[in-house]
Design an enzyme around this catalytic site. Structure first.
Site, PDB file in Angstrom:
ATOM      1  N   LYS A   1      63.337  30.853 -29.103  1.00 35.78           N
ATOM      2  CA  LYS A   1      63.142  31.710 -30.279  1.00 35.78           C
ATOM      3  C   LYS A   1      64.361  31.762 -31.192  1.00 35.78           C
ATOM      4  O   LYS A   1      64.245  31.897 -32.402  1.00 35.78           O
ATOM      5  CB  LYS A   1      62.777  33.131 -29.835  1.00 35.78           C
TER       6      LYS A   1
ATOM      7  N   GLU B   1      58.387  41.275 -35.571  1.00 37.14           N
ATOM      8  CA  GLU B   1      57.476  41.690 -34.516  1.00 37.14           C
ATOM      9  C   GLU B   1      57.945  41.025 -33.237  1.00 37.14           C
ATOM     10  O   GLU B   1      58.670  40.033 -33.289  1.00 37.14           O
ATOM     11  CB  GLU B   1      56.065  41.218 -34.841  1.00 37.14           C
TER      12      GLU B   1
ATOM     13  N   SER C   1      60.610  26.550 -22.294  1.00 37.81           N
ATOM     14  CA  SER C   1      60.921  27.300 -23.520  1.00 37.81           C
ATOM     15  C   SER C   1      61.802  28.526 -23.295  1.00 37.81           C
ATOM     16  O   SER C   1      62.477  28.974 -24.209  1.00 37.81           O
ATOM     17  CB  SER C   1      59.628  27.693 -24.220  1.00 37.81           C
TER      18      SER C   1
END
Lengths: 398, 269
Positions: free
Chosen positions: A88, A110, A377
């Site tokens: 991210k 969010e 990830s």
């Protein structure tokens, strides 16, 4: 692959927004177009990617897992080793550098699993910007460690108590905040979703994953891999891995959605299993909806995959036959979570565990001379509490 | 049945201002929606907007979000809303009706079928909240064609953030009126008019000739009085929805919405 000038990948994408957001979206589009090719922006981005995120992340050969499964050679792209522990941050860094150049002082975002929220709070702390994160109330409970991390980083975390209290409701609430505070605020969307230019922008900033993989695998193996595998919630880690390989037709691309409790039981988040085209949160894409166009509630053990829509580019890749999509259930993901921990000493995020689960299922069908790359990830520290809960329920059931 | 355009032109010719009332269809249920429309018409609403409930109403504030949730719990959907409009027309109520909706329920219903049904049951206009006129002209042009074929009037929003260069485009594509969003933000009641609103309306008025109806956040007589000279009418939504939500029973809900609409309508004149 870029969308057309109106943000469409084939029939998917575009910009379906209330009028109040027209001007700010246009402003972001112009800023992104202007800065992405500017040398000083790229230099800034590379500097922080290296010095702060810790890129390039390794491409680790998972030797024991490979032998255990007896199939193809398995490599793991270690996004779990980035600063904050998930892919991210690649996107939040890129977007915050744009927001800063636009002169924005306040960031809204969010979060589902909390990884995006943590990555936003982190870059806001780094650059001294005010930060407000919306998170579904249910998610604040199952990811309370990340809630604390965000607060520690100086962010204000607002639990969302309306709707299904998960990621989609957090996005609705973040957009409501944005619509109200347009002048000074920048909405930092965390996945390859939402109105144009977000899917393109997130794809751009996540593509560093695939670019590194390409370079690393050529160095290690002297050839491209046969298969790339990634989990798909909104789809940002998958598109980041896939995008630089889209023209390499011999590399097959596989996205793994969340099968949740079960597809038949209709308790899942697998959009390509029973979803249909619709317009949701700014984009035309495949969504889980009922016959009247109401968005259905989704289910997955992993908060980061628990979402009713999917990035529009994934729909296009599926339609073109360029990528294939499948799913792994909660049970399979939990099993993969445990196997990877024991086999490689890597505790994967529950999201990434879905990709590992696919490998565990399918490895036997691939020959030993094949090479596959799985995007790991994120790391699984945040999920330990969920895992404890899950295994205690299993014990009760057995 | 009167068209939105004729209704507004007549009001203009008489030197008056239009009162547009919004309620969420299906809150508390569709039969009661029919009764509420009757009440609101009697109280003097010139146009009625019916909100089509949606699971993810991202342009709405808490009052309308909750109304939408209540309606969905009752099983209310677009098909049912259209049937209730048919019942409203059967009662002889001729007030123009606009459906205020997010795109997905409309898209799912199918634009051709939707437009035909609107014509059949007596819906006059459609306001797609999350559609810009640009998309209406390009990717969703079959929506535009379908509405044109059945003579259903599309209505578009204009916001304080809307660039001046797009004012004419919005005016061209909107048919009934321009819905001017009074402030940046979601629907919902606020005490004050947003700063700079009157000046903005003056500027818009110079460029735009079609009826200009102002909404979002209006609930008080003073707000309505102040605004009236700058526009062709106003929309009141959340304030009415709140009366329905907080009334002890349905009889009281009808009584309270009636008196709120009467009071605000009087302030307009």
């Amino acid at each position: 692959m870029n969308p057309n000038s109106r943000g469409f990948y084939g029939q998917y994408g575009g910009s379906y927004i209330p009028e109040t957001l027209s001007a700010p979206i246009e402003e972001i589009k112009e800023a992104f177009e202007k800065f992405k090719n500017e040398e000083s922006f790229q230099a800034d981005l590379s500097y922080w990617q290296k010095e702060y995120i810790g890129r390039a992340t390794p491409l680790t050969y998972a030797e024991r897992l490979t032998h255990f499964l007896g199939g193809p050679k398995i490599y793991l792209k270690r996004e779990d080793l980035t600063h904050t522990g998930a892919h991210k941050i690649n996107n939040t860094l890129g977007q915050i550098l744009i927001a800063k150049r636009m002169g924005k002082k306040r960031i809204i975002a969010e979060t589902g699993a909390g990884q995006h929220g943590v990555a936003v709070a982190t870059v806001c702390a780094l650059f001294g910007l005010s930060c407000t994160i919306y998170m579904g109330e249910d998610d604040t409970k199952r990811q309370r460690l990340n809630v604390y991390r965000m607060k520690l980083l100086g962010a204000s975390v607002r639990p969302v108590t309306l709707g299904s209290r998960t990621l989609k409701d957090a996005i609705n609430e973040a957009m409501r905040d944005w619509v109200t505070n347009i002048k000074n605020s920048y909405y930092l969307l965390g996945s390859a979703l939402g109105p144009h230019p977000y899917p393109q922008m997130v794809t751009e900033f996540q593509s560093i994953i695939g670019r590194e993989v390409k370079e690393q695998i050529l160095k290690k193996e002297g050839r491209l891999p046969d298969q790339l595998i990634a989990c798909v919630g909104g789809g940002s880690n998958a598109i980041g891995l896939f995008h630089p390989f889209l023209e390499d037709k011999d590399v097959s691309l596989i996205g793994v959605e969340a099968g949740g409790f079960g597809i038949k039981e209709k308790r899942h988040s697998a959009r390509f299993e029973g979803g249909s085209v619709g317009i949701f949160q700014g984009t035309k894409t495949v969504i889980l909806q009922d016959q009247f166009g109401q968005i259905e509630e989704t289910e997955s053990i992993s908060a980061g995959l628990d979402y009713a829509g999917i990035g529009p580019l994934h729909c296009y890749l599926k339609e073109m036959g360029r990528a294939k999509y499948t799913y792994a259930t909660d049970e399979e993901a939990m099993n993969a979570f445990s196997i990877l921990s024991k086999m490689e000493g890597i505790i994967p995020a529950l999201e990434s565990s879905h990709a590992i689960a696919y490998i565990i299922k399918e490895a036997a069908h691939l020959s030993k001379d094949k090479i596959i790359v799985c995007n790991l990830s994120g790391r699984g520290d945040k999920d330990v509490e969920t895992a404890i809960l899950y295994s205690s329920k299993e014990e009760v059931n057995n | 049945m009167k068209s939105i355009n004729d209704t507004l032109n007549k009001i203009r010719q008489n030197g008056k201002k239009a009162f547009v009332a919004y309620i969420t269809a299906g809150d508390p249920n569709l039969n009661k929606t029919v009764e509420l429309v009757e009440t609101i018409s009697e109280a003097g609403a010139d146009i009625i907007e019916l909100g089509v409930p949606f699971s993810d109403p991202l342009a709405d504030g808490p009052t309308n979000q909750k109304a939408s949730e209540r309606a969905l719990k009752q099983g209310c959907h677009l098909g049912g809303v259209l049937e209730s409009v048919s019942k409203i027309r059967q009662k002889g109520i001729e007030t123009p009706i606009v459906l205020f909706s997010y795109m997905n329920p409309l898209f799912r219903f199918g634009f051709g079928e939707l437009s035909r049904r609107c014509r059949e049951v007596g819906v006059n206009g459609l306001l797609p909240v999350d559609l810009t006129p640009e998309s209406f002209l390009e990717e969703e042009r079959h929506f535009k064609n379908a509405l044109e074929k059945e003579r259903i009037e599309p209505i578009f929003l204009m916001a304080p953030t809307t660039k001046t260069s797009r004012w004419k485009l919005i005016e061209k594509e909107t048919k009934g009126f321009i819905y001017y969003v009074s402030r940046t933000g979601t629907t919902g009641v606020s005490d004050k008019l947003s700063e700079g609103l009157l000046g903005k309306l003056k500027e818009v008025r110079k460029v735009v000739k079609k009826p200009l109806i102002v909404g979002f956040g209006l609930s008080k007589s003073e707000q309505v009085k102040t605004l009236a000279p700058y526009c062709d009418g106003i929309v009141v939504g959340s304030a009415i929805v709140r009366e329905i939500e907080t009334a002890k029973n349905f009889k009281e809900a009808k009584k309270n919405t009636h008196s709120l609409v009467t009071k605000l309508k009087e302030s307009l004149i």
